[in-house]
Design a protein around this motif. Structure first.
Motif, PDB file in Angstrom:
ATOM      1  N   THR A 179      -1.245  -2.732  -0.584  1.00 20.72           N
ATOM      2  CA  THR A 179      -0.047  -2.580   0.248  1.00 20.72           C
ATOM      3  C   THR A 179       0.426  -3.857   0.914  1.00 20.72           C
ATOM      4  N   GLU A 180      -0.441  -4.850   1.048  1.00 23.62           N
ATOM      5  CA  GLU A 180      -0.057  -6.066   1.753  1.00 23.62           C
ATOM      6  C   GLU A 180       0.438  -7.145   0.780  1.00 23.62           C
ATOM      7  N   LYS A 195      -6.253  -5.508   8.724  1.00 23.96           N
ATOM      8  CA  LYS A 195      -4.866  -5.983   8.669  1.00 23.96           C
ATOM      9  C   LYS A 195      -4.528  -6.857   9.876  1.00 23.96           C
ATOM     10  N   TYR A 229     -11.189   0.683   9.783  1.00 22.42           N
ATOM     11  CA  TYR A 229     -11.324  -0.616   9.128  1.00 22.42           C
ATOM     12  C   TYR A 229      -9.993  -1.161   8.601  1.00 22.42           C
ATOM     13  N   TYR A 230      -9.168  -0.329   8.021  1.00 20.87           N
ATOM     14  CA  TYR A 230      -7.901  -0.838   7.483  1.00 20.87           C
ATOM     15  C   TYR A 230      -7.060  -1.498   8.574  1.00 20.87           C
ATOM     16  N   LYS A 281     -14.776  -6.891  -2.352  1.00 18.64           N
ATOM     17  CA  LYS A 281     -15.092  -5.479  -2.108  1.00 18.64           C
ATOM     18  C   LYS A 281     -16.582  -5.310  -1.842  1.00 18.64           C
ATOM     19  N   TYR A 321     -12.311   2.031   0.488  1.00 21.01           N
ATOM     20  CA  TYR A 321     -10.959   2.576   0.397  1.00 21.01           C
ATOM     21  C   TYR A 321      -9.975   1.728   1.208  1.00 21.01           C
ATOM     22  N   ALA A 322     -10.380   1.355   2.420  1.00 17.00           N
ATOM     23  CA  ALA A 322      -9.517   0.532   3.277  1.00 17.00           C
ATOM     24  C   ALA A 322      -9.243  -0.829   2.642  1.00 17.00           C
ATOM     25  N   GLN A 323     -10.248  -1.418   2.015  1.00 10.84           N
ATOM     26  CA  GLN A 323     -10.060  -2.706   1.349  1.00 10.84           C
ATOM     27  C   GLN A 323      -9.092  -2.578   0.174  1.00 10.84           C
ATOM     28  N   GLU A 324      -9.244  -1.522  -0.604  1.00 12.82           N
ATOM     29  CA  GLU A 324      -8.330  -1.294  -1.727  1.00 12.82           C
ATOM     30  C   GLU A 324      -6.901  -1.060  -1.228  1.00 12.82           C
ATOM     31  N   LYS A 325      -6.769  -0.301  -0.153  1.00 10.05           N
ATOM     32  CA  LYS A 325      -5.454  -0.041   0.424  1.00 10.05           C
ATOM     33  C   LYS A 325      -4.807  -1.340   0.899  1.00 10.05           C
ATOM     34  N   PHE A 326      -5.586  -2.170   1.552  1.00 11.29           N
ATOM     35  CA  PHE A 326      -5.070  -3.450   2.038  1.00 11.29           C
ATOM     36  C   PHE A 326      -4.586  -4.316   0.870  1.00 11.29           C
TER      37      PHE A 326
END
Length: 303
Positions: free
Chosen positions: A260-261, A210, A205-206, A231, A252-257
């Motif tokens: 980091t972006e 992206k 998903y991440y 979320k 987790y992927a949404q939080e990472k995005f």
């Protein structure tokens, strides 16, 4: 009239003509996309007057939600914002068929008008319930994967592009006789539930998110356009006690995005909403979500 005056007038006429031709209204533009919780299952009958009153100078272009292979996906027209742009909305490009439901657009616009009281607001919306980004999870609802060809080579990203191109081709969206200049001001994305049913899809998903957001930004001609991610949450209203088996991976992927972006943030208020059914928030949830999206996108634009 002497020759000097005539010559001076002759010099002014082209300048006056240019000024008349370039007179434009400035309108803030926001894109709303995703799946069913962006569509919206809020009931129009439950809308308070405080949300529907005083929405002047807000326009919406809502692209027709359609399956991947449907050539009518993305058709729409600019209209003044009103209730009915939720689930079961449709458009043939000449006329909108409003529904009994609303999404985030009403409370979103209402809160934006508080932040920008003297400005006009424009919303482009294209979302479709059940859609995934990953083509492996497309099923009968559709995929946002730009390279996914299906059987006729038309996917949800294509419907998004049609929506954007049709909306942006209109030079006077409010029909006041003055050309409009649309200021790209943000992307609101509420999606991910359909990518949370299968482990291998959730793990991707991440990267999928992206890539898609990079392409959406490119389609809107601004690489640093602010993005707010909603979320996903899980109602637990199923026999197994969990609606989306791998929701934590997508979260987790949404939080990472968001971490980091550049120029991205996330709205987490969805975790406390009540539900219309196992998958969709109730009316109060959509009202609050629209307000939270507005606050988040405004703060990103202030930076």
């Amino acid at each position: 009239m002497n020759q000097k005056v005539l010559a001076f007038i002759a010099l002014l006429l082209p300048i006056i003509g240019i000024c008349q031709q370039t007179e434009r209204d400035t309108i803030r533009l926001f894109y709303l996309g995703g799946q069913s919780n962006m569509d919206g299952f809020g009931l129009n009958a439950e809308l308070p007057d405080s949300i529907t009153s005083n929405l002047e100078n807000v326009w919406i272009f809502h692209g027709n939600p359609a399956p991947d292979e449907d050539a009518n996906g993305g058709l729409g027209l600019w209209t003044e914002l009103q209730p009915g742009h939720g689930w079961e909305f449709s458009s043939n490009g000449d006329e909108n068929k409003l529904s009994e439901y609303f999404g985030i657009e009403l409370s979103f616009a209402k809160r934006l008008k508080e932040y920008y009281p003297n400005e006009k607001i424009a919303i482009i919306k294209y979302s479709r319930g059940g859609t995934s980004i990953d083509s492996v999870a497309a099923g009968r609802y559709g995929s946002w994967e730009p390279d996914y060809k299906g059987t006729k080579g038309i996917n949800q990203y294509d419907h998004f592009l049609k929506t954007i191109n049709m909306a942006m081709s209109v030079k006077d969206i409010d029909n006041d006789g003055i050309e409009d200049y649309l200021i790209q001001s943000g992307i609101l994305w509420m999606q991910g539930e359909s990518d949370a049913y299968r482990e291998e899809v959730a793990f991707r998903y991440y990267g999928n998110l992206k890539r898609l957001m990079d392409l959406v930004r490119a389609a809107l001609h601004r690489d640093d356009l602010p993005i707010v991610i909603g979320k996903i949450s899980d109602s637990g209203n199923t026999k197994s006690g969990k609606t989306y088996r791998y929701s934590e991976l997508v979260q987790y992927a949404q939080e990472k995005f968001a971490r980091t972006e550049q120029n991205v943030t996330i709205v987490r208020s969805t975790q406390r909403y009540n539900y219309y059914d196992a998958w969709h928030y109730d009316s109060n949830g959509y009202i609050d979500l629209g307000q939270k999206f507005a606050e988040a996108i405004y703060n990103l634009n202030q930076k």
